[in-house]
Scaffold this active site. Structure first.
Site, PDB file in Angstrom:
ATOM      1  N   HIS A  78      66.243  10.226  20.601  1.00 30.00           N
ATOM      2  CA  HIS A  78      65.729   8.866  20.438  1.00 30.00           C
ATOM      3  C   HIS A  78      65.799   8.382  18.993  1.00 30.00           C
ATOM      4  O   HIS A  78      65.663   7.194  18.730  1.00 30.00           O
ATOM      5  CB  HIS A  78      64.294   8.757  20.970  1.00 30.00           C
ATOM      6  CG  HIS A  78      63.255   9.397  20.112  1.00 30.00           C
ATOM      7  ND1 HIS A  78      62.725  10.648  20.352  1.00 30.00           N
ATOM      8  CD2 HIS A  78      62.611   8.954  19.009  1.00 30.00           C
ATOM      9  CE1 HIS A  78      61.813  10.930  19.452  1.00 30.00           C
ATOM     10  NE2 HIS A  78      61.729   9.917  18.621  1.00 30.00           N
TER      11      HIS A  78
ATOM     12  N   ASP B 143      66.021  15.053  24.998  1.00 31.11           N
ATOM     13  CA  ASP B 143      65.712  14.378  23.735  1.00 31.11           C
ATOM     14  C   ASP B 143      66.196  15.181  22.536  1.00 31.11           C
ATOM     15  O   ASP B 143      65.528  15.258  21.504  1.00 31.11           O
ATOM     16  CB  ASP B 143      64.211  14.087  23.613  1.00 31.11           C
ATOM     17  CG  ASP B 143      63.914  13.034  22.547  1.00 31.11           C
ATOM     18  OD1 ASP B 143      64.828  12.260  22.210  1.00 31.11           O
ATOM     19  OD2 ASP B 143      62.765  12.998  22.036  1.00 31.11           O
TER      20      ASP B 143
ATOM     21  N   SER C  29      59.514  12.562  14.147  1.00 25.53           N
ATOM     22  CA  SER C  29      60.402  12.890  15.261  1.00 25.53           C
ATOM     23  C   SER C  29      61.667  13.582  14.776  1.00 25.53           C
ATOM     24  O   SER C  29      62.358  13.083  13.882  1.00 25.53           O
ATOM     25  CB  SER C  29      60.784  11.620  16.020  1.00 25.53           C
ATOM     26  OG  SER C  29      59.659  11.053  16.635  1.00 25.53           O
TER      27      SER C  29
END
Length: 489
Positions: free
Chosen positions: A129, A159, A230
């Site tokens: 992402h 992911d 992230s």
């Protein structure tokens, strides 16, 4: 009369010494587990792993008009993108005159994230992402060098993404063994929350194999993770990467004590495929599944609540060819026990398409061994809805004490549902309605006994102990499910 002999003095001193020794032996010694433990020192870990962590900025092309019209900083944009929320249009602070001609495109900030160096020749792992949809990816090292990165590939299901920069001699991380990770163990994260490079946070492992509805199970921690973390590494006290920080649980967009990391063993399998082919190939067998509850497990004779309940089998799928039926409970795949339903897609997904695997299924009180071929995963097929009008057969009142009125299935209905038999529910009230049975459902088994006709249904109901819960195996269109009718007390 006050004269004291030397002998008496010595005797008194000896008694005092004995008393002191006795008191000392009575002082309790704290057990090992109760002794004070010092908090861990992360300084060596930061020096060891810190240089391997990178900041990732992504850019996308937009016209000058679009770039000026949003009015939202890149950190907030990253938050909206991460959680799948459309970015709202922000009003401009001051009106700008419109230009007559079309504005040229320029690259504007899209988001921020983190990553870590997998190999000395420039391969970097991060979250899918973080880089998905980016027109340009910029990687900044701890020594402030910047590189434009090439996206090798990304996998939205896990992911995980792999990017490459043109550099050599880079400090690569050491990957750890997730199997050795324990709940309560200290772990550390390094990343770029809100663009603040090389921010270090620490905490403990809160849980392992945490299901969040995604393809993988996660490592749950209380390490402070915020937008921008992230793709950064989760590091154990041996300086090994055990996960990729991927998600947070938040109602405000900030850290609330719960964060999730992708286990590094799963991420490594994905990155290896991305490096070779730029895509991930996963296996599938063509079943729709759900969790087996404790009540259902006990009522069908399975005992322990485990396995994956098969709600439906796709037409022409490997599962159908192998003999899997709606209503089966898959308890093992290639000899590995399915503890919970989410284990099955992970095990099947990690199996190479084209290979054959064994399935152990529990069907109406008996265990069966099947062999299934694995094919490559594809987009989900839409569920076909039953169409066409059928003449309604004469209904039977059998089972009204359960709140059920049933009738025979027509040959056309059996063919459409691919059933040998069963009875159609014409009415469901009282106990049946409370159990979730609906008009139009097809009852294919009662208490593990197949029901092929109304006559068999009547016989099965007559044998039931109405003071105990009765389980029904139903078909609702292409889907199967259990219903547990409880006695009225």
């Amino acid at each position: 009369m006050f004269q004291v002999s030397l002998k008496n003095i010595r005797s008194a001193a000896l008694m005092c010494s004995i008393a002191l020794v006795s008191v000392a032996t009575l002082v309790p010694v704290a057990p090992v587990w109760a002794q004070t433990r010092t908090l861990p020192d992360f300084t060596d870990l930061v020096e060891q792993v810190g240089p391997s962590v990178v900041n990732i900025r992504t850019l996308e092309k937009a016209s000058t008009h679009e770039a000026q019209g949003n009015g939202m900083d890149e950190d907030m944009q990253e938050f909206f993108k991460r959680f799948g929320v459309p970015i709202p249009k922000m009003p401009r602070q001051t009106p700008r005159p419109q230009k007559p001609q079309q504005q040229p495109e320029e690259e504007v900030p899209r988001g921020v994230g983190s990553g870590f160096i997998l190999s000395t020749d420039g391969y970097i792992m991060t979250n899918a992402h973080v880089v998905e949809g980016a027109d340009e990816v910029v990687v900044t090292l701890t020594d402030k060098r910047e590189f434009k990165a090439k996206i090798i590939g990304y996998d939205k299901r896990s992911d995980v993404a792999l990017v490459k920069i043109d550099a050599t001699g880079l400090p690569a991380v050491k990957l750890g063994d997730v199997g050795r990770l324990k709940v309560g163990e200290w772990v550390m994260a390094i990343g770029s929350p809100f663009g603040l490079d090389n921010t270090v946070t620490a905490g403990i492992v809160s849980a392992k194999q945490r299901d969040t509805g995604d393809y993988l199970s996660f490592i749950q921690t209380d390490v402070a993770i915020n937008p921008g973390n992230s793709g950064g590494p989760l590091i154990n006290m041996r300086g090994e990467v055990v996960g990729i920080n991927s998600q947070i649980y938040s109602r405000s967009g900030g850290f609330m004590g719960i964060s999730f990391a992708i286990p590094i063993d799963e991420a490594s399998r994905v990155s290896d495929q991305l490096r070779v082919s730029g895509r991930v190939s996963r296996g599938r067998i063509g079943v729709q599944i759900e969790t087996v509850s404790k009540e259902i497990a006990e009522s069908v004779g399975l005992g322990k609540a485990l396995g994956a309940f098969v709600r439906g089998v796709e037409t022409g799928s490997p599962a159908e060819k192998a003999g899997v039926e709606a209503g089966d409970i898959i308890t093992k795949f290639d000899g590995k026990t399915i503890e919970k339903s989410s284990d099955l897609p992970r095990l099947v997904g990690n199996t190479k398409p084209g290979s054959k695997s064994s399935l152990t299924v529990f069907r109406r009180g008996a265990t069966k061994e099947l062999t299934v071929s694995i094919i490559e995963i594809e987009d989900d097929k839409p569920v076909k809805k039953a169409t066409g009008k059928e003449d309604k057969p004469k209904a039977s009142s059998a089972g009204q004490q359960l709140g059920l009125v049933v009738s025979e299935l027509t040959d056309a209905q059996k063919k459409e549902l691919k059933l040998k038999g069963g009875v159609k529910v014409d009415s469901a009230t009282e106990g049946a309605a409370r159990a979730g049975v609906k008009e139009g459902d097809v009852i294919v088994a009662i208490a593990n006994a197949e029901v092929n006709s109304v006559k068999e249904f009547e016989a099965a109901v007559a044998k039931m102990d109405k003071n105990k819960p009765i389980n029904l195996l139903l078909r609702r269109g292409e889907w199967a499910q259990y219903a547990l009718i409880r006695p009225v007390k």
